[in-house]
Design an enzyme around this catalytic site. Structure first.
Site, mmCIF file in Angstrom:
data_model
loop_
_atom_site.group_PDB
_atom_site.id
_atom_site.type_symbol
_atom_site.label_atom_id
_atom_site.label_comp_id
_atom_site.label_asym_id
_atom_site.label_seq_id
_atom_site.Cartn_x
_atom_site.Cartn_y
_atom_site.Cartn_z
ATOM 1 N N HIS A 70 43.088 -0.805 -8.001
ATOM 2 C CA HIS A 70 43.606 -1.265 -9.286
ATOM 3 C C HIS A 70 44.975 -0.639 -9.505
ATOM 4 O O HIS A 70 45.182 0.539 -9.187
ATOM 5 C CB HIS A 70 42.675 -0.864 -10.432
ATOM 6 C CG HIS A 70 41.320 -1.456 -10.270
ATOM 7 N ND1 HIS A 70 41.055 -2.779 -10.511
ATOM 8 C CD2 HIS A 70 40.167 -0.913 -9.813
ATOM 9 C CE1 HIS A 70 39.790 -3.017 -10.221
ATOM 10 N NE2 HIS A 70 39.225 -1.906 -9.794
ATOM 11 N N ARG A 104 41.574 2.777 -19.966
ATOM 12 C CA ARG A 104 41.791 1.570 -20.758
ATOM 13 C C ARG A 104 40.515 1.221 -21.539
ATOM 14 O O ARG A 104 39.651 2.059 -21.731
ATOM 15 C CB ARG A 104 42.253 0.438 -19.833
ATOM 16 C CG ARG A 104 43.571 0.789 -19.115
ATOM 17 C CD ARG A 104 44.041 -0.335 -18.217
ATOM 18 N NE ARG A 104 44.367 -1.520 -19.001
ATOM 19 C CZ ARG A 104 44.588 -2.719 -18.450
ATOM 20 N NH1 ARG A 104 44.513 -2.875 -17.129
ATOM 21 N NH2 ARG A 104 44.887 -3.759 -19.217
ATOM 22 N N TYR A 136 51.470 -3.164 -15.865
ATOM 23 C CA TYR A 136 51.436 -3.452 -14.426
ATOM 24 C C TYR A 136 52.792 -3.294 -13.722
ATOM 25 O O TYR A 136 52.878 -3.512 -12.514
ATOM 26 C CB TYR A 136 50.902 -4.879 -14.205
ATOM 27 C CG TYR A 136 49.494 -5.053 -14.729
ATOM 28 C CD1 TYR A 136 48.428 -4.379 -14.141
ATOM 29 C CD2 TYR A 136 49.228 -5.868 -15.835
ATOM 30 C CE1 TYR A 136 47.130 -4.517 -14.631
ATOM 31 C CE2 TYR A 136 47.936 -6.012 -16.328
ATOM 32 C CZ TYR A 136 46.894 -5.335 -15.723
ATOM 33 O OH TYR A 136 45.613 -5.460 -16.201
ATOM 34 N N ARG A 189 53.751 -10.160 -15.779
ATOM 35 C CA ARG A 189 52.569 -9.988 -16.619
ATOM 36 C C ARG A 189 52.513 -8.571 -17.191
ATOM 37 O O ARG A 189 52.480 -7.604 -16.420
ATOM 38 C CB ARG A 189 51.340 -10.214 -15.728
ATOM 39 C CG ARG A 189 50.035 -9.881 -16.375
ATOM 40 C CD ARG A 189 48.918 -9.778 -15.341
ATOM 41 N NE ARG A 189 47.648 -9.564 -15.993
ATOM 42 C CZ ARG A 189 46.549 -9.154 -15.378
ATOM 43 N NH1 ARG A 189 46.567 -8.923 -14.073
ATOM 44 N NH2 ARG A 189 45.453 -8.968 -16.043
ATOM 45 N N PRO A 197 42.443 -12.868 -9.990
ATOM 46 C CA PRO A 197 43.073 -13.651 -11.042
ATOM 47 C C PRO A 197 44.187 -12.919 -11.785
ATOM 48 O O PRO A 197 44.088 -11.728 -12.051
ATOM 49 C CB PRO A 197 41.916 -13.974 -11.996
ATOM 50 C CG PRO A 197 40.848 -13.007 -11.658
ATOM 51 C CD PRO A 197 41.001 -12.700 -10.205
ATOM 52 N N ASN A 198 45.219 -13.686 -12.067
ATOM 53 C CA ASN A 198 46.387 -13.269 -12.863
ATOM 54 C C ASN A 198 47.325 -12.332 -12.111
ATOM 55 O O ASN A 198 48.405 -11.992 -12.616
ATOM 56 C CB ASN A 198 45.953 -12.632 -14.200
ATOM 57 C CG ASN A 198 45.106 -13.586 -15.021
ATOM 58 O OD1 ASN A 198 45.551 -14.703 -15.285
ATOM 59 N ND2 ASN A 198 43.905 -13.198 -15.372
ATOM 60 N N GLU A 235 38.404 -0.968 -2.917
ATOM 61 C CA GLU A 235 38.735 -1.507 -4.250
ATOM 62 C C GLU A 235 39.996 -0.830 -4.769
ATOM 63 O O GLU A 235 40.083 0.401 -4.757
ATOM 64 C CB GLU A 235 37.553 -1.221 -5.197
ATOM 65 C CG GLU A 235 37.817 -1.616 -6.641
ATOM 66 C CD GLU A 235 36.646 -1.251 -7.562
ATOM 67 O OE1 GLU A 235 35.556 -0.870 -7.064
ATOM 68 O OE2 GLU A 235 36.841 -1.335 -8.790
ATOM 69 N N ASN A 238 41.998 -6.117 -4.874
ATOM 70 C CA ASN A 238 42.140 -5.983 -6.326
ATOM 71 C C ASN A 238 41.542 -7.252 -6.925
ATOM 72 O O ASN A 238 42.176 -8.308 -6.915
ATOM 73 C CB ASN A 238 43.611 -5.822 -6.731
ATOM 74 C CG ASN A 238 43.747 -5.555 -8.230
ATOM 75 O OD1 ASN A 238 42.790 -5.722 -8.986
ATOM 76 N ND2 ASN A 238 44.937 -5.142 -8.651
ATOM 77 N N ALA A 253 40.069 -9.032 -13.177
ATOM 78 C CA ALA A 253 38.975 -8.975 -14.161
ATOM 79 C C ALA A 253 37.612 -9.287 -13.547
ATOM 80 O O ALA A 253 36.576 -8.894 -14.109
ATOM 81 C CB ALA A 253 39.272 -9.922 -15.318
#
Ligand code: DQA
Length: 142
Positions: free
Chosen positions: A99, A106, A22, A17, A9-10, A97, A73, A76
């Site tokens: 990111h 963070r 990012y 964004r 998502p996103n 995985e 990725n 969330a």
């Protein structure tokens, strides 16, 4: 050899964004760099904002030995989705995985990953280069 990159998502908004977190490059630019860096690898891309669609795609490729691995990725959903973790555990195709940001630098809620334990490894914090490192990791898997 096929490698599937999945974005959750996103991540369709990459480039627009939160560019401070990012970056300002789009996923399309990232993919084009990957296509030219790995001409011998069939790199496929899938993005969805929907948890079930991500799970369906994992099931589709998860028993297909043409796929060397998945670079995921999960956005969330990384931090929330037991269903995604179960899907990764259920399939045979290895999942790496990734990111873009260093999730550990963070907010605390981003420090926990539901999926790390069922992935082959984790790459985080290298901007869009995390995807290239993810593809490298998949190619090198035995
Ligand atoms: C992300 C980190 C997640 O915490 C966040 O929800 C994302 C992107 C990353 O690539 O840095 O959507 O997975």
């Amino acid at each position: 050899m096929k490698v599937l990159i999945i974005n959750g998502p996103n991540l369709n908004l990459l480039g627009r964004r939160e560019p401070g977190v990012y970056g300002s490059a789009s996923m399309q630019e990232c993919l084009e760099r990957l296509y030219s860096a790995y001409p011998g690898v069939e790199i496929e891309y899938f993005q969805s904002n929907h948890e079930g669609a991500l799970i369906d795609r994992l099931h589709e490729v998860g028993f297909d030995s043409d796929y060397k691995g998945v670079v995921l990725n999960a956005g969330a959903y990384t931090h929330t989705s037991l269903a995604l973790a179960d899907a990764i555990a259920a399939i045979e195709t290895p999942v790496v995985e990734v990111h873009i940001s260093n999730v550990h630098a963070r907010e605390e809620i981003r420090h926990r990953s539901m999926i790390s334990g069922v992935c082959r490894g984790v790459i985080a914090g290298f901007g869009l280069d995390s995807y290239r490192l993810g593809v490298e990791a998949v190619i090198g898997l035995r």
